[in-house]
Design a protein around this motif. Structure first.
Motif, PDB file in Angstrom:
ATOM      1  N   LEU A 437       0.883  -1.206   0.075  1.00  0.00           N
ATOM      2  CA  LEU A 437      -0.018   0.011   0.034  1.00  0.00           C
ATOM      3  C   LEU A 437       0.761   1.392   0.149  1.00  0.00           C
ATOM      4  O   LEU A 437       0.332   2.560   0.230  1.00  0.00           O
ATOM      5  CB  LEU A 437      -0.896   0.032   1.087  1.00  0.00           C
ATOM      6  N   TRP A 460      -3.187  -2.854  -3.349  1.00  0.00           N
ATOM      7  CA  TRP A 460      -4.046  -3.485  -2.399  1.00  0.00           C
ATOM      8  C   TRP A 460      -4.767  -4.754  -2.854  1.00  0.00           C
ATOM      9  O   TRP A 460      -4.992  -4.829  -4.069  1.00  0.00           O
ATOM     10  CB  TRP A 460      -5.294  -2.392  -2.228  1.00  0.00           C
ATOM     11  N   PRO A 462      -7.235  -7.443  -0.991  1.00  0.00           N
ATOM     12  CA  PRO A 462      -7.612  -7.820   0.137  1.00  0.00           C
ATOM     13  C   PRO A 462      -7.883  -9.521   0.326  1.00  0.00           C
ATOM     14  O   PRO A 462      -7.858  -9.979   1.433  1.00  0.00           O
ATOM     15  CB  PRO A 462      -9.282  -7.375   0.183  1.00  0.00           C
TER      16      PRO A 462
END
Length: 499
Positions: A437, A460, A462
């Motif tokens: 990030l 990013w 997830p």
């Protein structure tokens, strides 16, 4: 020492050599640094030996033998002072600046890397080749780290010929068994005469000692998995042959062993420094990637999972190993994918499972990692968790590709800098740095601060198990030195298999 020394600082030996200080001692001898009063500015090493009984004859024989030798990796003997009424003899030889291989290995182990080990092996084989071709042949018989000097230029000098002997083919075995335990060939303990192949065994023991971090000096079952992972496969095979118990199964000459050990240096492009002997041999040995977090909460485990699954999608066999001091993440991954009481029971009994082509090893010990190195994996990814000065740091330093995971947050920028300061004694040539990030400016700043371009931002992601085009592109750049062009696997359906 069984006998006190007769030398002390400031005294003058034989009206010529002024003693400066003691350099070392061992067995029945001591070595001193001395100034030459007849040659101002010249320094010598003087070996003092007790000469009772037959010791005088041994010392005189050693001096006579060495005065006939002339090789750049051997010290010169320039004077021999006969025993006095007390019973001591003094051998005057070149003073070699530097440190013994034993001292270097103990104080700067990070400098004893693969290029250094191969260079030592090549040079020691050169000097053994010279000794064995001498007339009569000379067998050194005590190839150990304390008998090898390393000069400031990185060259070797073979010192201390206290138990060397000339080879007598008419003798069936040695009268006296000598040599340092752990480095001496089996025949030096009885049952045969030592010859030039005994020195080849001793050299193999010394190189294996360096290549296993000082843990081993004889070839045992499974030794391939205990040698540092960046050692070229051909060099591992050379060590195995050097350390054969039967002399007839070893290399039969130093020249033959040196030819087998030699690797042509990899020439770099202009401006990239010296040529390197470290060549990554794809698909020849398992590649180890170790991830270590600069601090807690940087996403080390998340990144390790993401990287392992990326490699699996690229058709590679991958083991993902949890060596975190705060384990638990891998166990939770198992639990999410397991349903039913029978599978839960199996879960408690097994710490190994497979998920989407990646073999997970949770809460693994170092011995298990060693066993994996001798397996069929192309990549082993180590999740080492947060940096601390413990055994996990050794795994990081031994890896083919060490990766430091830092935070992309500006306020945690100094975590990586502080870690680098704590590890400043280690070579960082292979190290990579990933900042999940992070903004481009943070990457540029860290590259400048660390003087390396091997700093990467990770976008990013997830779900570390999922495929993402941006992540794939960045990981391809990160791993480009280690990956050939391969066909991707089809996308996996989430599922788990215990094994």
């Amino acid at each position: 020492m069984a006998f006190p020394t007769t030398l002390h600082e400031g005294m003058i030996l034989d009206d010529r050599y002024q003693i400066v200080r003691r350099l070392g001692h061992g067995g029945m001898s001591q070595v001193y640094l001395a100034h030459d009063l007849k040659l101002p500015g010249k320094e010598w090493a003087i070996k003092e030996t007790i000469a009772i009984s037959n010791k005088y004859r041994e010392a005189a024989a050693e001096a006579a033998m060495l005065t006939t030798l002339s090789h750049p990796f051997l010290p010169r003997i320039v004077d021999f002072i006969n025993g006095d009424e007390v019973g001591y003899t003094y051998m005057v030889m070149d003073y070699i600046r530097g440190e013994t291989l034993e001292e270097k290995f103990r104080t700067h182990p990070e400098q004893v890397d693969v290029p250094f080990i191969l260079r030592c092996g090549d040079q020691l084989l050169r000097v053994l080749e010279y000794l064995h071709q001498h007339e009569p042949p000379i067998v050194f018989r005590d190839m150990k780290p304390s008998n090898v000097m390393i000069t400031p230029d990185g060259d070797v000098r073979l010192i201390d010929f206290g138990i060397a002997r000339t080879f007598k083919p008419e003798e069936s075995q040695d009268t006296i068994k000598l040599g340092t335990v752990g480095f001496a060939a089996p025949e030096q303990y009885g049952g045969g005469q030592t010859d030039h192949r005994s020195d080849l065994y001793g050299l193999g023991a010394l190189l294996l000692y360096l290549a296993t971090g000082g843990m081993y000096s004889e070839w045992l079952a499974g030794m391939e998995g205990l040698i540092r992972t960046d050692m070229p496969q051909h060099a591992v095979q050379v060590l195995q042959r050097l350390l054969q118990p039967d002399p007839s199964h070893r290399f039969q000459s130093a020249s033959e062993a040196r030819q087998a050990l030699y690797v042509k240096p990899l020439q770099r492009s202009h401006g990239q420094g010296r040529a390197s002997t470290q060549i990554i041999q794809w698909n020849k040995t398992t590649q180890v990637i170790a991830l270590l977090g600069a601090s807690s909460g940087t996403g080390t485990t998340h990144t390790a999972i993401m990287l392992a699954h990326y490699l699996a999608r690229m058709n590679h066999t991958v083991a993902l190993v949890e060596m975190n001091s705060d384990p638990g993440a891998f166990a939770r991954i198992q639990q999410v994918a397991v349903t039913g009481m029978n599978e839960q029971q199996r879960l408690r009994e097994s710490r190994q499972f497979e998920l989407e082509g990646v073999h997970y090893w949770r809460e693994a010990a170092r011995a298990e990692v060693v066993s994996l190195l001798s397996g069929s994996y192309q990549f082993i990814v180590l999740d080492l968790g947060r940096y601390r000065q413990n055994d996990r740091l050794e795994e990081f330093l031994r890896a083919d590709m060490p990766i430091i995971i830092g935070s992309g947050a500006e306020w945690r920028y100094q975590d990586v800098i502080e870690m680098m300061t704590a590890l400043k004694q280690y070579s960082r040539e292979k190290w990579h740095y990933c900042l999940p990030l992070a903004q481009d400016e943070a990457v540029r700043r860290l590259r400048k601060e660390l003087a390396t371009d091997q700093v990467y931002a990770l976008p990013w992601q997830p779900d570390p198990f999922d495929e993402d085009e941006d992540i794939a592109m960045q990981l391809a750049v990160l791993l480009q030195r280690y990956l050939p062009i391969v066909r991707k696997k089809r996308k996996f359906r989430f599922g788990l298999q215990l094994f």
